[in-house]
Design an enzyme around this catalytic site. Structure first.
Site, PDB file in Angstrom:
ATOM      1  N   CYS A  97      -0.215 -17.401   1.073  1.00 28.84           N
ATOM      2  CA  CYS A  97       1.357 -17.483   1.170  1.00 28.84           C
ATOM      3  C   CYS A  97       1.863 -18.736   1.327  1.00 28.84           C
ATOM      4  O   CYS A  97       2.826 -18.934   0.800  1.00 28.84           O
ATOM      5  CB  CYS A  97       1.461 -16.270   2.428  1.00 28.84           C
ATOM      6  SG  CYS A  97       3.226 -16.016   2.443  1.00 28.84           S
ATOM      7  N   CYS A 193       0.345  -9.256   6.786  1.00 33.65           N
ATOM      8  CA  CYS A 193       1.382  -8.388   7.002  1.00 33.65           C
ATOM      9  C   CYS A 193       1.612  -7.099   6.209  1.00 33.65           C
ATOM     10  O   CYS A 193       2.048  -6.281   6.557  1.00 33.65           O
ATOM     11  CB  CYS A 193       2.575  -9.374   7.040  1.00 33.65           C
ATOM     12  SG  CYS A 193       2.706  -9.819   5.121  1.00 33.65           S
TER      13      CYS A 193
END
Length: 355
Positions: A97, A193
């Site tokens: 990410c 997440c």
């Protein structure tokens, strides 16, 4: 003063980072990246996180925007995460990410909009040595995030700010409370997440790939049992093997996805004296030749302890290294990120190969 784009995740760290930059007189704009479009209750991707970021921006008197990067997030983070599990690797999605979203896609958007700098709430520092910039460990060792920032190098690092680098988490929360920021006492987010607490990793993966049974054997090859999902097994694992009790604890020492075989052994069977790291990203490729390997260490998990090195052998193309430890250390799972430090500075990082 500079025009700064601050990545506001909706957590206390990015909130305080933005507050500090406003206090310093910068022109600050807050941006929240909408990344995961599915259910989320563990990280920085939920609707409530976006709302918290917007409200913090209002408190600070700065503009706030939401950038939708969900397609790129699926392409560069979620899909590889699933593929890695299917191919026998233990991935680190936070690194990917950062590599593809926070310090690539977001940077390119910042450039297009004319920002001078990009700031995040990471607990890390930026240091300059002999004209070169390096990511370095943050002041708070228990919250240090330099490990997941190793892909950040060159001009992108030069234009990145880490306002919390010299602060502890206690100091961050204290400042957030003094400023009455709505995120002051918000709980820490989890690493992945897009994996929910309620369903978990196995459910997430089983919706996307077939999970395979695997046999469990000991070091002599004797079959001891089975696991329902080899994709859920990783090096060093002790629980969830359903092997029953025993006088000596047994750990996963090898995972062979080709033959669907999990090998278990005692703690000493996990030990090794070497580690191969591939797909290296160098902060400064010439720097390693100048340092004594025994001043180096490698970190192989986000919250793990650094391991001292005795030697470093770099491949001719610079894309892989063989590390030799000063003492025997636990094996590192194939696919896990491995980061080489000199003192507090990140020199290089890459992906651990199966041992």
């Amino acid at each position: 003063m500079s025009r700064v784009l601050v990545a506001l995740s909706g957590g206390v760290d990015s909130s305080v980072a933005a507050a500090l930059l406003v206090e310093q007189g910068h022109e600050v704009i807050g941006v929240t990246m909408r990344l995961w479009g599915g259910e989320s209750d563990t990280g920085c991707c939920s609707v409530s996180d976006v709302d918290d970021a917007r409200r913090v921006a209002q408190q600070l008197g700065i503009a706030h925007h939401v950038f939708n990067f969900s397609e790129e997030f699926n392409t560069h983070v979620v899909d590889p995460y699933v593929r890695d599990h299917a191919e026998g690797r233990t991935p680190n999605p936070c690194v990917e990410c950062n590599r593809h979203l926070k310090f690539d896609k977001l940077f390119r958007r910042a450039n297009a909009l004319g920002f001078d700098l990009v700031a995040t709430g990471h607990h890390a520092r930026k240091v300059q040595v002999d004209g070169e910039y390096f990511v370095a460990r943050g002041e708070d060792a228990s919250k240090d995030q330099s490990y997941v920032l190793y892909p950040l190098v060159g001009s992108a690092l030069e234009r990145t700010l880490f306002p919390l680098g010299e602060m502890t988490k206690v100091e961050v929360r204290a400042l957030a409370n003094r400023l009455s920021l709505r995120t002051a006492n918000k709980a820490e987010s989890q690493d992945v997440c897009f994996i929910t607490r309620s369903n978990g990793r196995e459910s997430f993966l089983s919706d996307r790939i077939p999970l395979r049974r695997a046999r469990i054997v000991d070091s002599a090859g004797s079959e001891l049992g089975q696991v329902p999902s080899i994709e859920m097994v990783t090096i060093g694992q002790r629980k969830g093997l359903d092997l029953g009790g025993g006088a000596v604890p047994r750990y996963v020492t090898d995972v062979d996805y080709q033959t669907a075989t999990v090998t278990v052994g005692e703690a000493e069977d996990l030990l090794t004296r070497s580690l191969v790291i591939e797909e290296l990203v160098w902060a400064d490729p010439s720097h390693l030749a100048e340092v004594d390997p025994q001043s180096l260490s490698v970190q192989t998990s986000a919250h793990g302890q650094p391991r001292a090195l005795a030697s470093v052998e770099v491949a001719e193309d610079g894309r892989s290294v063989v590390l030799t430890y000063c003492d025997s250390e636990r094996k590192t799972a194939h696919g896990q990120s491995a980061v080489i430090y000199q003192g507090d500075r990140v020199l290089a990082g890459g992906i651990a190969r199966r041992q």
